[in-house]
Enzyme design. Structure first.
Site, PDB file in Angstrom:
ATOM      1  N   ASN A 106       0.825  -1.269   0.176  1.00  0.00           N
ATOM      2  CA  ASN A 106      -0.244  -0.262   0.069  1.00  0.00           C
ATOM      3  C   ASN A 106       0.697   1.139   0.140  1.00  0.00           C
ATOM      4  O   ASN A 106       2.108   1.646   0.962  1.00  0.00           O
ATOM      5  CB  ASN A 106      -0.761  -0.129   1.480  1.00  0.00           C
ATOM      6  CG  ASN A 106      -1.643   1.240   0.746  1.00  0.00           C
ATOM      7  OD1 ASN A 106      -1.385   2.224   0.974  1.00  0.00           O
ATOM      8  ND2 ASN A 106      -2.108   1.254   3.279  1.00  0.00           N
ATOM      9  N   TRP A 107       0.976   1.899  -0.784  1.00  0.00           N
ATOM     10  CA  TRP A 107       2.128   2.981  -1.204  1.00  0.00           C
ATOM     11  C   TRP A 107       1.260   4.426  -0.599  1.00  0.00           C
ATOM     12  O   TRP A 107       2.377   5.644  -0.537  1.00  0.00           O
ATOM     13  CB  TRP A 107       2.193   3.146  -2.673  1.00  0.00           C
ATOM     14  CG  TRP A 107       3.137   2.803  -2.994  1.00  0.00           C
ATOM     15  CD1 TRP A 107       3.610   0.915  -2.471  1.00  0.00           C
ATOM     16  CD2 TRP A 107       3.793   1.981  -4.532  1.00  0.00           C
ATOM     17  NE1 TRP A 107       4.289   0.782  -3.222  1.00  0.00           N
ATOM     18  CE2 TRP A 107       4.702   1.270  -4.399  1.00  0.00           C
ATOM     19  CE3 TRP A 107       3.914   3.429  -5.255  1.00  0.00           C
ATOM     20  CZ2 TRP A 107       5.356   1.206  -5.739  1.00  0.00           C
ATOM     21  CZ3 TRP A 107       4.816   3.012  -6.979  1.00  0.00           C
ATOM     22  CH2 TRP A 107       5.370   1.867  -6.650  1.00  0.00           C
ATOM     23  N   GLY A 145       5.501   1.010   3.944  1.00  0.00           N
ATOM     24  CA  GLY A 145       6.827   1.883   3.887  1.00  0.00           C
ATOM     25  C   GLY A 145       8.072   1.244   3.403  1.00  0.00           C
ATOM     26  O   GLY A 145       8.584   1.439   2.652  1.00  0.00           O
ATOM     27  N   HIS A 192      -9.437   0.752   5.307  1.00  0.00           N
ATOM     28  CA  HIS A 192      -8.170   1.765   5.685  1.00  0.00           C
ATOM     29  C   HIS A 192      -8.542   2.202   6.743  1.00  0.00           C
ATOM     30  O   HIS A 192      -9.215   3.082   6.364  1.00  0.00           O
ATOM     31  CB  HIS A 192      -7.007   1.850   4.782  1.00  0.00           C
ATOM     32  CG  HIS A 192      -5.955   2.493   5.330  1.00  0.00           C
ATOM     33  ND1 HIS A 192      -5.086   2.866   6.100  1.00  0.00           N
ATOM     34  CD2 HIS A 192      -4.832   0.945   4.727  1.00  0.00           C
ATOM     35  CE1 HIS A 192      -4.074   2.129   6.879  1.00  0.00           C
ATOM     36  NE2 HIS A 192      -3.761   1.231   5.940  1.00  0.00           N
ATOM     37  N   GLU A 221      -6.496   4.611   7.981  1.00  0.00           N
ATOM     38  CA  GLU A 221      -6.042   5.810   7.623  1.00  0.00           C
ATOM     39  C   GLU A 221      -7.749   6.872   7.254  1.00  0.00           C
ATOM     40  O   GLU A 221      -8.012   8.136   7.364  1.00  0.00           O
ATOM     41  CB  GLU A 221      -5.205   6.521   6.953  1.00  0.00           C
ATOM     42  CG  GLU A 221      -3.624   6.134   7.771  1.00  0.00           C
ATOM     43  CD  GLU A 221      -2.655   5.478   6.980  1.00  0.00           C
ATOM     44  OE1 GLU A 221      -3.378   4.896   5.617  1.00  0.00           O
ATOM     45  OE2 GLU A 221      -1.835   4.920   7.513  1.00  0.00           O
TER      46      GLU A 221
END
Ligand code: 13P
Length: 248
Positions: free
Chosen positions: A9-10, A230, A93, A95
């Site tokens: 997941n970028w 990351g 997600h 976030e």
């Protein structure tokens, strides 16, 4: 037998130059047992699909709107992602649950939009530090799982990602016992609700997965792979994670 899945997941990282990292993942992705997925920013999906050509790397989005089209400025539909060549999309997600106030019901609706466009939904769930410390982890995870996973979920269209919020981007990782407890719980819940399809759904662990801890995490029961933030940005790191998963 579930196929393993190494998913990156970028997040909000990556301009076109970053695609050289994706290209450098192609040799490691050429495994027999492990699927490899990179979820890029929406702006890169189409170019990532081109960059992945000739490899088995799948490309996904990081969110989609529940509606098929309409007056939703700045949002992206499942059809748009599929049209750009994506085959997966992350939904729910933490976030997005925090930054955009996404509820379980919204996440379920987004996951249904994914299914409607033949996208595999990677549905994310996980407790906060407060919830962990007050002993509510399984309650929270169970409620999120039940509320975020649509009735039409199958082993083919759904991946569950368990990501404890406090482990994301912090370098803190639950103990292997804690990971195993939650993954076994998720599997039991999935099988109770979906039977054989619940047995077939992949359950990923996410939160500070690195080459240095991947092997031990992948040995935990009901861990079918990882959702990596990351460490998915650099091919050297992500390739080591793919290799560790393939060897597990
Ligand atoms: P990190 O691997 O950077 O902790 O991020 C995990 C994550 O949120 C993946 O979706």
């Amino acid at each position: 037998m579930r196929r393993k899945l190494a998913a990156g997941n970028w997040k909000m990282n990556g301009l076109a130059a970053q695609l050289t990292e994706l290209e450098a993942m192609k040799p490691a992705a050429a495994t027999q047992q492990t699927d490899v997925l990179i979820c890029t920013p929406a702006t890169l999906v189409s170019r990532a699909v081109d960059a992945a050509a000739g490899s088995t790397i799948a490309v996904g989005g990081q969110d989609c709107h529940a509606n098929a089209s309409g007056a939703h400025t700045g949002d992206i539909s499942g059809a748009m992602l599929a049209d750009a060549g994506a085959t997966y999309v992350i939904t729910g997600h933490s976030e997005r649950r925090v930054d955009h106030a996404e509820t379980d019901a919204i996440v379920a609706a987004k996951s249904e939009a994914a299914y409607a466009n033949d996208l595999v939904a990677v549905i994310c769930i996980g407790e906060s530090l407060d919830e962990r410390e007050s002993g509510k982890t399984l309650d929270v995870v169970g409620t999120q799982l039940a509320g975020s996973t649509p009735a039409g979920a199958t082993g083919a269209n759904t991946v569950i990602a368990y990501e404890p919020v406090w482990a994301i981007g912090t370098g803190k990782v639950p103990t292997l016992e804690q990971i195993g407890e939650v993954h076994d719980f998720i599997r039991t819940q999935l099988v109770e609700r979906f039977g054989a399809e619940g047995e077939a759904m992949r359950v990923l662990y996410g939160g500070s997965v690195k080459p240095s801890n991947a092997t031990e995490i992948f040995a935990v029961s009901n861990v079918d792979g990882a959702l990596v933030g990351g460490a998915s940005l650099k091919a050297d790191d992500f390739n080591a994670i793919i290799t560790a998963l393939d060897a597990a």
